[in-house]
Design a protein around this motif. Sequence first.
Motif, PDB file in Angstrom:
ATOM      1  N   ALA A 162      -5.805   5.217   2.228  1.00  0.00           N
ATOM      2  CA  ALA A 162      -6.937   4.018   2.720  1.00  0.00           C
ATOM      3  C   ALA A 162      -7.273   2.706   1.594  1.00  0.00           C
ATOM      4  CB  ALA A 162      -8.616   4.737   4.117  1.00  0.00           C
ATOM      5  N   PHE A 163      -7.602   4.343   0.477  1.00  0.00           N
ATOM      6  CA  PHE A 163      -7.161   2.815  -0.438  1.00  0.00           C
ATOM      7  C   PHE A 163      -6.863   2.619  -1.184  1.00  0.00           C
ATOM      8  CE2 PHE A 163     -11.172   6.599  -1.611  1.00  0.00           C
ATOM      9  CZ  PHE A 163     -12.294   6.185  -0.465  1.00  0.00           C
ATOM     10  N   SER A 164      -5.366   2.769  -0.895  1.00  0.00           N
ATOM     11  CA  SER A 164      -3.975   2.348  -1.131  1.00  0.00           C
ATOM     12  C   SER A 164      -4.742   0.798   0.045  1.00  0.00           C
ATOM     13  CB  SER A 164      -2.916   2.811  -1.206  1.00  0.00           C
ATOM     14  OG  SER A 164      -3.330   3.833  -2.045  1.00  0.00           O
ATOM     15  N   ILE A 165      -5.041   0.998   0.691  1.00  0.00           N
ATOM     16  CA  ILE A 165      -4.678  -0.281   1.725  1.00  0.00           C
ATOM     17  C   ILE A 165      -5.654  -1.327   1.079  1.00  0.00           C
ATOM     18  CG2 ILE A 165      -4.894  -0.889   4.454  1.00  0.00           C
ATOM     19  CD1 ILE A 165      -3.772   2.037   5.530  1.00  0.00           C
ATOM     20  N   ILE A 211      -7.536  14.165   1.823  1.00  0.00           N
ATOM     21  CA  ILE A 211      -7.016  13.902   0.269  1.00  0.00           C
ATOM     22  C   ILE A 211      -6.502  12.594   0.965  1.00  0.00           C
ATOM     23  CG2 ILE A 211      -6.446  14.656  -1.996  1.00  0.00           C
ATOM     24  CD1 ILE A 211      -7.302  17.157  -1.207  1.00  0.00           C
ATOM     25  N   TYR A 212      -5.149  12.949   0.938  1.00  0.00           N
ATOM     26  CA  TYR A 212      -4.051  11.789   1.363  1.00  0.00           C
ATOM     27  C   TYR A 212      -3.847  10.815   2.662  1.00  0.00           C
ATOM     28  CZ  TYR A 212      -0.861  14.896  -1.319  1.00  0.00           C
ATOM     29  OH  TYR A 212      -0.775  15.479  -2.079  1.00  0.00           O
ATOM     30  N   GLY A 213      -5.368  11.084   3.908  1.00  0.00           N
ATOM     31  CA  GLY A 213      -5.987   9.829   4.926  1.00  0.00           C
ATOM     32  C   GLY A 213      -6.368   9.267   3.708  1.00  0.00           C
ATOM     33  N   ALA A 255       0.796  -1.229   0.342  1.00  0.00           N
ATOM     34  CA  ALA A 255      -0.020  -0.092  -0.390  1.00  0.00           C
ATOM     35  C   ALA A 255       0.832   1.699  -0.081  1.00  0.00           C
ATOM     36  CB  ALA A 255      -0.672   0.090   1.165  1.00  0.00           C
ATOM     37  N   MET A 256       2.055   1.362   0.734  1.00  0.00           N
ATOM     38  CA  MET A 256       2.765   2.348   0.553  1.00  0.00           C
ATOM     39  C   MET A 256       3.769   2.232  -0.417  1.00  0.00           C
ATOM     40  SD  MET A 256       2.868   3.488   4.218  1.00  0.00           S
ATOM     41  CE  MET A 256       3.766   4.812   4.043  1.00  0.00           C
TER      42      MET A 256
END
Length: 133
Positions: free
Chosen positions: A57-60, A51-53, A13-14
Amino acid sequence: MANLSWIAIIVAAMAGFAVGGIWYGPLFGKAWMKERGFTEEELKQGNFALIYGAALAFSIVSAIFLGHLLAHFGEMSARSTMMISIGIALGFIVPAIGTNYLFSRGSVRLFAIDAGYWLLFYAAMGAIFVLLG
């Protein structure tokens, strides 16, 4: 869920999130802003925490589901893992955003920028699952 590597999920995710920072920053940030009709001042007015949070979260979520899918196949070669990871982008993500851009009259250039990002996003996550999965 199948046997998931939570370390691989978080790192994947990162990695996807980092690809976004590079892709929409120094590589294609100005072109993306132009195609979207944003100025730097307008972008600075956004709620960065939200936005970044949410993007992280979507990446995770994406990494969890990719990791879950890959875990169901058991031991796979690096090539198979990468084919599945990139195949998700090519088979699902790119056509979905392409359809949205057709109906919203998005430019081909914007489509190429965003589609390229998603291809690299899933490639980066796949590479992490190869290394850590």
